[in-house]
Motif scaffolding. Sequence first.
Motif, short mmCIF file in Angstrom:
data_model
loop_
_atom_site.label_atom_id
_atom_site.label_comp_id
_atom_site.label_asym_id
_atom_site.label_seq_id
_atom_site.Cartn_x
_atom_site.Cartn_y
_atom_site.Cartn_z
N VAL A 112 0.85 -1.18 0.00
CA VAL A 112 0.00 0.00 0.00
C VAL A 112 0.89 1.24 0.00
O VAL A 112 1.83 1.34 0.80
CB VAL A 112 -0.93 -0.02 1.23
CG1 VAL A 112 -1.78 1.25 1.27
CG2 VAL A 112 -1.83 -1.26 1.17
N GLY A 113 0.57 2.17 -0.89
CA GLY A 113 1.42 3.32 -1.17
C GLY A 113 2.00 4.04 0.03
O GLY A 113 3.22 4.17 0.16
N SER A 169 -8.07 -1.93 -0.59
CA SER A 169 -7.19 -0.92 -1.20
C SER A 169 -7.12 -1.06 -2.72
O SER A 169 -6.36 -0.38 -3.36
CB SER A 169 -5.79 -1.02 -0.59
OG SER A 169 -5.23 -2.28 -0.88
N THR A 199 -2.35 1.54 -5.38
CA THR A 199 -2.08 2.68 -4.52
C THR A 199 -0.78 3.39 -4.87
O THR A 199 -0.48 4.43 -4.30
CB THR A 199 -2.03 2.27 -3.04
OG1 THR A 199 -0.97 1.31 -2.86
CG2 THR A 199 -3.34 1.64 -2.61
N ARG A 200 0.00 2.83 -5.77
CA ARG A 200 1.24 3.51 -6.14
C ARG A 200 1.25 3.90 -7.61
O ARG A 200 1.98 4.79 -8.00
CB ARG A 200 2.45 2.63 -5.82
CG ARG A 200 2.50 2.27 -4.33
CD ARG A 200 3.79 1.58 -3.98
NE ARG A 200 4.89 2.51 -4.00
CZ ARG A 200 6.16 2.16 -4.17
NH1 ARG A 200 6.47 0.89 -4.35
NH2 ARG A 200 7.12 3.06 -4.17
N GLU A 254 0.71 12.29 -4.08
CA GLU A 254 -0.75 12.24 -4.00
C GLU A 254 -1.40 12.78 -5.27
O GLU A 254 -2.36 12.21 -5.78
CB GLU A 254 -1.25 13.09 -2.84
CG GLU A 254 -1.39 12.34 -1.55
CD GLU A 254 -1.78 13.31 -0.44
OE1 GLU A 254 -2.87 13.90 -0.52
OE2 GLU A 254 -0.95 13.48 0.47
#
Lengths: 693, 693
Positions: free
Chosen positions: A417-418, B149, B175-176, B419
Motif C-alpha cells: 500500500v502506497g 485498497s 495505490t502507487r 498524491e
Amino acid sequence: MDFFFNPDSLAVIGASDHYPGEAILNNARLSQIKGSVYAVNPKRDRLGGVPCYPSVEQIPGPLDLALILTPAQAVPGALEACARKGVKGAIIESAGFAEVGEKGMELQERCLAVAQESGMRLWGPNCMGLVDLARRRFFTFMDAKLTHSLGEPGQVGLVVQSGMLSAAFLADLATRRGMSVAKVCSIGNRCDVNECDLLEYLIGDPDCRAIALYLESLKQGRRLSQLAAASAKPLVVLLGGQSKGGARAALSHTASLAGDARLAKSVLEGSGVVLARDFHHMAELANALALLKPPRKKARVAVLTFSGGSGILTCDLLESHGLDLAGLSEKSLAALQEFFPPWMRPGNPVDLYPAMERIGRLPAFERAAEICLDDPAVDVLIFHYSLGVEDRTLDPVRLKEMADRAGKSLLFWCLGVGEAVLEFSLRAQQAGAPVFGELSLAVEALAVAADRWGGVEEAIPASEASPAAAPPADPELVWDERRSKETLAAYGIPVVQEEAVGDAAQAAQAAERLGWPVVLKGALPGVVHKTEQGLVRLGLANLDQVSRAYEELQAAMGGKGQVLAQRQARHEYELIAGFLRDANFGPCLMLGLGGVLAELMPRAAFAAIPLATDAAWDLIDRVGVARLFQGWRGAPPLDRAGLVELLMGLARLAQERPDIAQVDINPVAVEEGKPFALDATIVLESGEKSGAS
Amino acid sequence: MDFFFNPDSLAVIGASDHYPGEAILNNARLSQIKGSVYAVNPKRDRLGGVPCYPSVEQIPGPLDLALILTPAQAVPGALEACARKGVKGAIIESAGFAEVGEKGMELQERCLAVAQESGMRLWGPNCMGLVDLARRRFFTFMDAKLTHSLGEPGQVGLVVQSGMLSAAFLADLATRRGMSVAKVCSIGNRCDVNECDLLEYLIGDPDCRAIALYLESLKQGRRLSQLAAASAKPLVVLLGGQSKGGARAALSHTASLAGDARLAKSVLEGSGVVLARDFHHMAELANALALLKPPRKKARVAVLTFSGGSGILTCDLLESHGLDLAGLSEKSLAALQEFFPPWMRPGNPVDLYPAMERIGRLPAFERAAEICLDDPAVDVLIFHYSLGVEDRTLDPVRLKEMADRAGKSLLFWCLGVGEAVLEFSLRAQQAGAPVFGELSLAVEALAVAADRWGGVEEAIPASEASPAAAPPADPELVWDERRSKETLAAYGIPVVQEEAVGDAAQAAQAAERLGWPVVLKGALPGVVHKTEQGLVRLGLANLDQVSRAYEELQAAMGGKGQVLAQRQARHEYELIAGFLRDANFGPCLMLGLGGVLAELMPRAAFAAIPLATDAAWDLIDRVGVARLFQGWRGAPPLDRAGLVELLMGLARLAQERPDIAQVDINPVAVEEGKPFALDATIVLESGEKSGAS
C-alpha cells in the motif's frame, strides 16, 4: 566555486511580489546562510520582509553571490553593477539568451565579457539554479510548494542541464520513491560554469556520495572523462539528444549540439561512468550506489521473500547479471528449519510464507535475516517485503545496523500500500539502505555496485571451462552428413555440391569439376562436430594438398567412414536451421545464427509445426538481425523466399517422418544471398535403431 | 469454467473466526453473487453472520462453488462431500500438496481422482483463488485491508502462478501507480484447471481487454501458443524459473519444472505474446495495451512537455524504438506561435515552458493539445505533465475525449508530488488513457502497441536505402594499404605477409612463398573500400586463376596502382582498430567488431589517448564479446596481450605523428587467436597535403 554553494551574503536581483520573482526571494530567505539576503528592485523599498535596493551597489557590506532573474535585456547591466560591487559569482536564472537565437547569443556574450573582465564567475543563464538540501539552501525560483515537498537530504549530487525537470523530478523522487538528493544543480546554457566545474566541486563535496548528471551535450568531454576516471565516487550519466530529433530539440533548448554520442558514451564508460537510460533509472542507480556497500565482485546473495514467485524471478535476474545465489551453511539451514514447517526444507531464496503462517510475519523475517547475515557464505541480503498489511512492521533501521555489524550489503524490494511503502522507504533510505519498487532495477543496481566498486575477496573459481564434450552419439541413430543431406535434398532443400571419393586422384578429379580450391571432409555416422575432430580440410589448392588431406582423413576415421569432396563455399555468413520435438510444444522449427555469429549473439527463433508460410517469413524476422539480412557493404540481401522454402521443406519433413527426432542444418551457408545446407545431421527417434530410412 | 467466476451460490469450507478462515469467509460475503454464501465448519452454527454447516451436504438447495481452506489432510474428504452434493467446481486454497513432497503429492492425486470421477473441476491447490474487481467477487483469503485498497476495476485479466505476490502486488499497483485489474486468478499447483483453461476463459471475457500471465512453468505449451495466436487481445507473459536457481526454487515452490525457456519464449513470441522482464513491467505493459488505441505501425508522435530535457529524451527513445516524431503542419506551427513568445519557434517536441510563463500552464497545455490532436500529421500524443504545483490541474477525462474524437492515441508521462500524481493517474486510467512514471516504459509500450496491433494506414516510405556512397577520398591524404601497413609495422603492429608484384608470374612465385591459395589485391591511394570496388580476389588456387585476377585488377585500376600478393588468412573473425581525433575528447583509440560481426552487432569501445596499459586491456573487455574472445568450439582464445600491444602501438603512433588524422585497421584479422592487420588505411590531417610521410 565554493561561493556559489556557501555564500556569506547574497542578493536577489529581480525580486518582486509575484511569481517567479517572489519565489526566488522567498526561497533565498528560507536558505540558511551565514550573512544576509538582500532584494534588488528599483521600484521597491522592502520585499518579502527584507530590505530592497535599487542596485547591488547600494547594498551595505560585502556581497558574495547574486541570483539574477530580471528580463534578459537587463542582465548585462546588472552584472556590471555586480562587478563593481566585487560580487564573486552570479547565478543567472533568466531565459532569453543563446537558446533564443542570435540576439540572445549577443546578450550572453556581453554577460560573459563583463564576467571575464572582472573575474566574476557566471552560472547559467537559462537555468533553475541550485538546491542544497543538506545545507538548506534554495537559490532557485522553484515553486515553494515543491521546495517543501523535498524532505530530508539524500546523498546524491545531481547536475541537470534542463531546468524545469529538476523541480518536478525532485518532488517525484521524494514523494513517490522516498528518495532524495543532497544537492541539485541546474546548469542551463553554461556560458561559463559548466558540468565539469560542478562535477569537480561535487567530487570534493562530503555531502555527496554519488553524482548523477543529465546532459544534453558535453562542454569539455576530455576533462569530464578525466574527472570521472580520477573520481572514487560513483558517477551516473544520462546523455540526452542522441537521436536526430533529440539533437535538434537540444539545440533549440539549451543551445547545445550533440556530438558523437557513441564515442562519448564509450569513453565515459571506460572512465568508470555508469550510463543510464532514463531519468528515474539515473536517479535510482545513483541513489543505490550512494547508499549500497559494494559487495565483492562475485557477490553471493541471500534472498528473503514473502513470495515464492518473487524469489524465483530474483534468481533469474541474479543469474542474468552474473551474481551468485549464496549456498547457505548447514548451520543456517538448521536454524531456519526450527521455525519452518516440518514438510518444508529451507533453501535460498528463503521463502518465508509458510513460516510466516506458523510464527508470524515479523518474527519469521527477523529470524531469517539474523541467520543469513550471520552466515559467512552470504555477502548480500535482498530483502523482499510487503507493507500495509499488518500494523506492526519491520524496523529498517535496526536491520541496517545488523547488516553493518555483519559487514554485509542490504537492499530492499518493497510492494504494498502506497503510504506504507513510502514511509518505509523514507526510513530505510535515510538509514542508508536502498529501497526499490522494481526487482529488475534492484538486481541491476547491485550488479553495477559489485562489478564496478566491489573488491575481489577471494579467487573466483575458474568456472569458465569450456562446456563438457558432448557424449559420443549413437552411430545407429545419428546419420552422417551425406546421408542427412540426401534426405534434405529429397524435400527440396538446396545442399552444397559434393561427391563421395574413393582416393586422392578421384578427389582431384572432383575438384576439377567443383572448382579449386576444394574442401575434403570425413563423413562418419555418429560424428556431429567434424571440425573439432579434425575431419574438415578447407582451401585445398592442388593435388599435393588434396592427397595429404585425403590420407589424413582416412587415418582419422580409421578406415571406417567416407571422404567427401565438396565445393568450397564463399559464404557471407552462417545460419542454423532445423527442427526438434519438444515435450511441451511438440515439433518446433528453429532458425538461428550459426558459426561465429552464434558465439557473439546466440539468437534463435522457434515456431510450432505445422506452420503457415506467413509464420516462416515471420520466423526470419524474429531472428532479429534485419540489418544482416538486408545485405551488407555491397553484399546481396538474403533470398528470403529461398529461406522460407527451406524452412517449409523442414516442416514437411518433420510431419512426414515421425521416425526422425531432430534435424540440424549447421550451417546453412548464405552465399551471394542464397541459403543452402553446407552440413547437416539427422537424428532418429531412439526407438528407430532397427534402421528405418 | 463460468461457475468459478459467476457462481449462483457458494460455500466456504474451513471458515473460522480467525485468519485465514475468517478472511476467506468475509471476502466471500463481500462478493456480489446471485444466491447465498454458506460457511462450513463442524464446530460452529453461525460464522460472520452466515449460517454454518458441518458439511456441504447439509446445505439446503443447490451449490455451484466451494472455496476450500481446511488443512490439506481434510481436503479429499471435503471434496468427496462436494461431489455428493453436486458442486460444479472447487477452489482449493489450502497448501500442503505437491509442493511439500511425496505425501502432499499423494493427497493431491486423491483430490484429482475424486474430481475426475464426479466431473467436478478443481482450481489450485496452494493458491490465493480469484479476485474479480469488475464484478466485485473476492474468492480468496487475502487480507481484507488489501481487498479494500484495490479501488476501481481496470481492464486487465491477470493470471499468476504465485499466490502471495498477487495480494501485495495488486495493492501496489492500485495505490502507487493508480492502476488496477479486472480480475486476478492465482492458480497454484494447477492439478486440474491450468493457465490455458483460464486464458481461454479470459479471452472470451468482455471485462478483460488485455491479459497478463506470470508463470513459473508451462502445463500445456502448445495449447498456450495456439490460444495466443488465435487471441485478438494482447497477452503479456512473464516466465519465471529460467535460471538454474530459479528453476530449483520453482520446483519446491509450486511443484513445477522449467522447460527449455528459450524455446518457450520464442514460440510464444511468435504466437503474438509480448514477453515481460519483471512484475511491474508485465502489469504496466498489459495495462497500456488494454487502454491504448494502437496507432499505425510507423506512428507519428507529437510530444507536449513542460521540460525541454524530457522532450529531448523522448525523441531519443522514440528513435530507438523506430517511431517517428510528427512533423507538425504549418497551420499547427502558426497556431502554436500565437501563444509562444516571439523569439521561440514552435516545433515538435512542443516545449511549452516559455509559453506557460506567458499565458499560464493550463491554457498552454490545453491549446497545444487541441492543435496537435487536430493536426492530420499526428497519430499519437505523448503528454508530459507535472502535478502538485498548481491548484487547478488538467482534466484527463476531457483530454481523453478530445483524443477519442480525433481518433488518436493518448498517453501520459507524469512527474510530481505523490498524491497529486496518484489522483491524476487514477482518473486518467479510469478514463482509458495510460499513465507512466517512466518515460522509457511509456515509449516502449507505445512501440509494442504500434508494432503488434497497429494498422498500416499508408505505405511506409522506403527509407531503408543503403547508405549513400562515401565521397571519393583525396588520394593525397588517404594512403594505400601497403604504405599504411608499412607505417603500422614500424610501430610494432603485426601485419599480414604480402609482396608487391609486377606481373602474373611474379604473383605465382609469391604464392609459392606465401602458400596456395593466395590473395591478390589492387592497392590505390584514396581507395578505402576495395571489396566494393572489385579490388580483392580471394582463394586463387593456381597460375591460371592468378593470371586472370592480375589482369582484371590492373584493368580495374587503369594502370595506376600496385598489385599485392597476400597470404590468404584463415581467420576466425575480424575486428576493427584505429584512432581518430575527436573535437571534444581529443585523440581516441577505437576497438570494435569488424566484418559481418559488425553488421550484426555494431559494437565498438573508445578510450582517450594517452592511455595506460590497463585501459587497453579494459578496452578489449568493453567491446563486450567475452564469449567470442574466449575461443569458440575448439578455437584458441584471443591473444589479449598481443592485441594490447597492437593497441598501444596505435596509441604511440597517434601521439608521435600529429600529421596523421586517423588510422583504420579494417580488418584486424584474428587467426588462431592472433590479431594482425589484414588491411589498413592511414588518413592525413587535411593541412598535410604537401606530402609529409
